[in-house]
Design a protein around this motif. Structure first.
Motif, PDB file in Angstrom:
ATOM      1  N   THR A 204       0.808  -1.212   0.000  1.00 46.81           N
ATOM      2  CA  THR A 204       0.000   0.000   0.000  1.00 46.81           C
ATOM      3  C   THR A 204       0.846   1.269   0.000  1.00 46.81           C
ATOM      4  N   ALA A 205       2.188   1.103  -0.092  1.00 47.98           N
ATOM      5  CA  ALA A 205       3.118   2.250  -0.131  1.00 47.98           C
ATOM      6  C   ALA A 205       3.063   3.087   1.143  1.00 47.98           C
ATOM      7  N   LEU A 206       2.711   2.441   2.263  1.00 50.48           N
ATOM      8  CA  LEU A 206       2.661   3.146   3.540  1.00 50.48           C
ATOM      9  C   LEU A 206       3.879   2.872   4.410  1.00 50.48           C
ATOM     10  N   ALA A 207       4.721   1.950   4.016  1.00 48.83           N
ATOM     11  CA  ALA A 207       5.890   1.605   4.827  1.00 48.83           C
ATOM     12  C   ALA A 207       6.804   2.811   4.982  1.00 48.83           C
ATOM     13  N   HIS A 208       7.483   2.860   6.135  1.00 53.91           N
ATOM     14  CA  HIS A 208       8.314   4.010   6.459  1.00 53.91           C
ATOM     15  C   HIS A 208       9.405   4.240   5.412  1.00 53.91           C
ATOM     16  N   HIS A 209      10.019   3.151   4.922  1.00 53.65           N
ATOM     17  CA  HIS A 209      11.110   3.325   3.971  1.00 53.65           C
ATOM     18  C   HIS A 209      10.607   3.751   2.594  1.00 53.65           C
ATOM     19  N   ILE A 210       9.286   3.601   2.351  1.00 51.63           N
ATOM     20  CA  ILE A 210       8.725   4.056   1.082  1.00 51.63           C
ATOM     21  C   ILE A 210       8.277   5.504   1.172  1.00 51.63           C
ATOM     22  N   ARG A 211       7.645   5.861   2.306  1.00 52.06           N
ATOM     23  CA  ARG A 211       7.152   7.229   2.451  1.00 52.06           C
ATOM     24  C   ARG A 211       8.264   8.223   2.744  1.00 52.06           C
ATOM     25  N   THR A 212       9.454   7.732   3.120  1.00 52.38           N
ATOM     26  CA  THR A 212      10.590   8.611   3.345  1.00 52.38           C
ATOM     27  C   THR A 212      11.312   8.849   2.026  1.00 52.38           C
ATOM     28  N   PRO A 213      11.544  10.092   1.635  1.00 53.30           N
ATOM     29  CA  PRO A 213      12.043  10.379   0.294  1.00 53.30           C
ATOM     30  C   PRO A 213      13.476   9.963   0.026  1.00 53.30           C
ATOM     31  N   ASP A 214      14.336   9.841   1.034  1.00 53.21           N
ATOM     32  CA  ASP A 214      15.723   9.483   0.759  1.00 53.21           C
ATOM     33  C   ASP A 214      16.356   8.827   1.976  1.00 53.21           C
TER      34      ASP A 214
ATOM     35  N   ASP B 146      16.067  19.233   5.467  1.00 50.22           N
ATOM     36  CA  ASP B 146      15.855  19.995   4.241  1.00 50.22           C
ATOM     37  C   ASP B 146      16.804  19.478   3.161  1.00 50.22           C
ATOM     38  N   PRO B 147      16.295  18.965   2.016  1.00 53.79           N
ATOM     39  CA  PRO B 147      17.173  18.412   0.982  1.00 53.79           C
ATOM     40  C   PRO B 147      18.196  19.407   0.445  1.00 53.79           C
ATOM     41  N   SER B 148      17.904  20.703   0.548  1.00 51.89           N
ATOM     42  CA  SER B 148      18.828  21.707   0.017  1.00 51.89           C
ATOM     43  C   SER B 148      19.892  22.118   1.032  1.00 51.89           C
ATOM     44  N   ARG B 149      19.787  21.598   2.279  1.00 52.91           N
ATOM     45  CA  ARG B 149      20.758  22.002   3.310  1.00 52.91           C
ATOM     46  C   ARG B 149      20.953  20.843   4.276  1.00 52.91           C
ATOM     47  N   ARG B 150      21.806  19.925   3.942  1.00 56.59           N
ATOM     48  CA  ARG B 150      22.019  18.730   4.745  1.00 56.59           C
ATOM     49  C   ARG B 150      23.146  18.936   5.752  1.00 56.59           C
ATOM     50  N   ASP B 151      23.022  19.964   6.586  1.00 58.27           N
ATOM     51  CA  ASP B 151      24.061  20.187   7.582  1.00 58.27           C
ATOM     52  C   ASP B 151      23.836  19.275   8.774  1.00 58.27           C
ATOM     53  N   LEU B 152      24.889  19.109   9.563  1.00 56.21           N
ATOM     54  CA  LEU B 152      24.891  18.139  10.657  1.00 56.21           C
ATOM     55  C   LEU B 152      25.561  18.756  11.874  1.00 56.21           C
ATOM     56  N   PHE B 153      24.898  18.653  13.026  1.00 55.31           N
ATOM     57  CA  PHE B 153      25.493  19.101  14.281  1.00 55.31           C
ATOM     58  C   PHE B 153      25.687  17.898  15.184  1.00 55.31           C
ATOM     59  N   LEU B 154      26.936  17.687  15.618  1.00 55.56           N
ATOM     60  CA  LEU B 154      27.268  16.588  16.526  1.00 55.56           C
ATOM     61  C   LEU B 154      27.579  17.175  17.897  1.00 55.56           C
ATOM     62  N   GLU B 155      26.934  16.628  18.917  1.00 55.40           N
ATOM     63  CA  GLU B 155      27.078  17.204  20.256  1.00 55.40           C
ATOM     64  C   GLU B 155      28.442  16.961  20.884  1.00 55.40           C
ATOM     65  N   ARG B 156      29.193  15.974  20.387  1.00 53.34           N
ATOM     66  CA  ARG B 156      30.546  15.724  20.868  1.00 53.34           C
ATOM     67  C   ARG B 156      31.464  15.470  19.690  1.00 53.34           C
ATOM     68  N   GLN B 157      32.698  15.919  19.824  1.00 48.49           N
ATOM     69  CA  GLN B 157      33.708  15.660  18.800  1.00 48.49           C
ATOM     70  C   GLN B 157      34.901  14.977  19.441  1.00 48.49           C
ATOM     71  N   PHE B 158      35.474  13.997  18.730  1.00 46.31           N
ATOM     72  CA  PHE B 158      36.616  13.243  19.237  1.00 46.31           C
ATOM     73  C   PHE B 158      37.828  13.473  18.355  1.00 46.31           C
ATOM     74  N   MET B 159      38.977  13.386  18.987  1.00 44.01           N
ATOM     75  CA  MET B 159      40.218  13.446  18.220  1.00 44.01           C
ATOM     76  C   MET B 159      40.485  12.074  17.609  1.00 44.01           C
ATOM     77  N   PRO B 160      41.170  12.028  16.478  1.00 43.26           N
ATOM     78  CA  PRO B 160      41.460  10.728  15.858  1.00 43.26           C
ATOM     79  C   PRO B 160      42.444   9.927  16.701  1.00 43.26           C
ATOM     80  N   GLY B 161      42.223   8.616  16.756  1.00 45.88           N
ATOM     81  CA  GLY B 161      43.145   7.738  17.458  1.00 45.88           C
ATOM     82  C   GLY B 161      44.088   7.077  16.466  1.00 45.88           C
ATOM     83  N   THR B 162      44.707   6.008  16.888  1.00 46.48           N
ATOM     84  CA  THR B 162      45.612   5.264  16.018  1.00 46.48           C
ATOM     85  C   THR B 162      44.805   4.416  15.049  1.00 46.48           C
TER      86      THR B 162
END
Length: 230
Positions: A121-131, A168-184
């Motif tokens: 019926t095209a009601l599944a979440h993965h179908i109704r979600t555009p991307d 918003d498809p025209s502005r896919r910015d991302l805010f992460l509440e914590r940032q880590f330094m790279p390890g080995t």
């Protein structure tokens, strides 16, 4: 003169009542159903069809109560307070609740026959979600993420309840509440000192790796929990 004004007032109220009854419940139902999703705005006919159908569904469910209220008005036993409660429930509360329940129901993938019916019926979440971007972030799962930028830099962070991913498809910015330094190697190091999160311009993102909110490797420390994990 008073009778003329009263007649005009009744005519105005009656003309406004029909659009309200058959658009407001459907609009609220569909708004609750699609909450958190961004997709192209439907054209006028589709928008009208959705609102009217949604309103008819709500009014159909409330039909017994509506009939009792109308009968009470005819007999003079219904009060203005009862009508106000009916309007609040049927026009506002019920559509929002029904839309929220429907949105939760379409995310179900078990049992299999339910998933098959929703897909058909095209009601599944993965179908109704555009991307895929909206599909993943709409689940609101905490994740440790590795964001690869187009200039080959890598940002390590934690996506939690205080993080944000734009829908918003025209502005896919991302805010992460914590940032880590790279390890080995490809591991998470210690948290960035005094960091209160990191904002990443969506235009600079090449791809994102998700590592779940479980335990992550930390170089020489072995398999230990990432600092700041909630």
């Amino acid at each position: 003169m008073n009778e003329v004004l009263a007649s005009i007032a009744v005519a105005v109220v009656s003309s406004l009542a029909v659009p309200v009854l058959f658009t407001v419940p459907g609009f609220l139902l569909y708004s609750a159903y699609t909450r958190g999703l961004r997709s192209p705005e439907p054209h006028d006919r589709l928008f009208l069809a959705r609102t009217v159908v949604g309103s008819l569904i709500v009014h159909s469910l409330a039909l017994p109560w509506t009939f009792r209220l109308i009968e009470g008005l005819r007999e003079g036993t219904s009060s203005a307070w009862e009508f106000a409660v009916w309007a609040l429930v049927v026009l506002i509360a019920a559509p929002v609740l029904a839309g929220s329940i429907a949105a939760t129901a379409v995310r179900l993938r078990r049992p299999r026959w339910v998933a098959a019916a929703l897909d058909y019926t095209a009601l599944a979440h993965h179908i109704r979600t555009p991307d895929a971007w909206q599909w993943h972030f709409s689940r609101r799962r905490p994740d440790f993420v590795r964001v690869h930028l187009k200039d080959h830099r890598v940002v390590l962070g934690y996506l939690g309840s205080r993080s944000f991913a734009a829908s918003d498809p025209s502005r896919r910015d991302l805010f992460l509440e914590r940032q880590f330094m790279p390890g080995t190697g490809k591991v998470y190091g210690p948290p960035v000192p005094s960091s209160d999160g990191v904002w990443i311009n969506g235009d600079e993102i090449a791809f994102v790796e998700f590592h779940g909110a479980g335990r992550q490797d930390r170089g020489d420390a072995g398999d230990k929990e990432v600092p700041g994990h909630e």
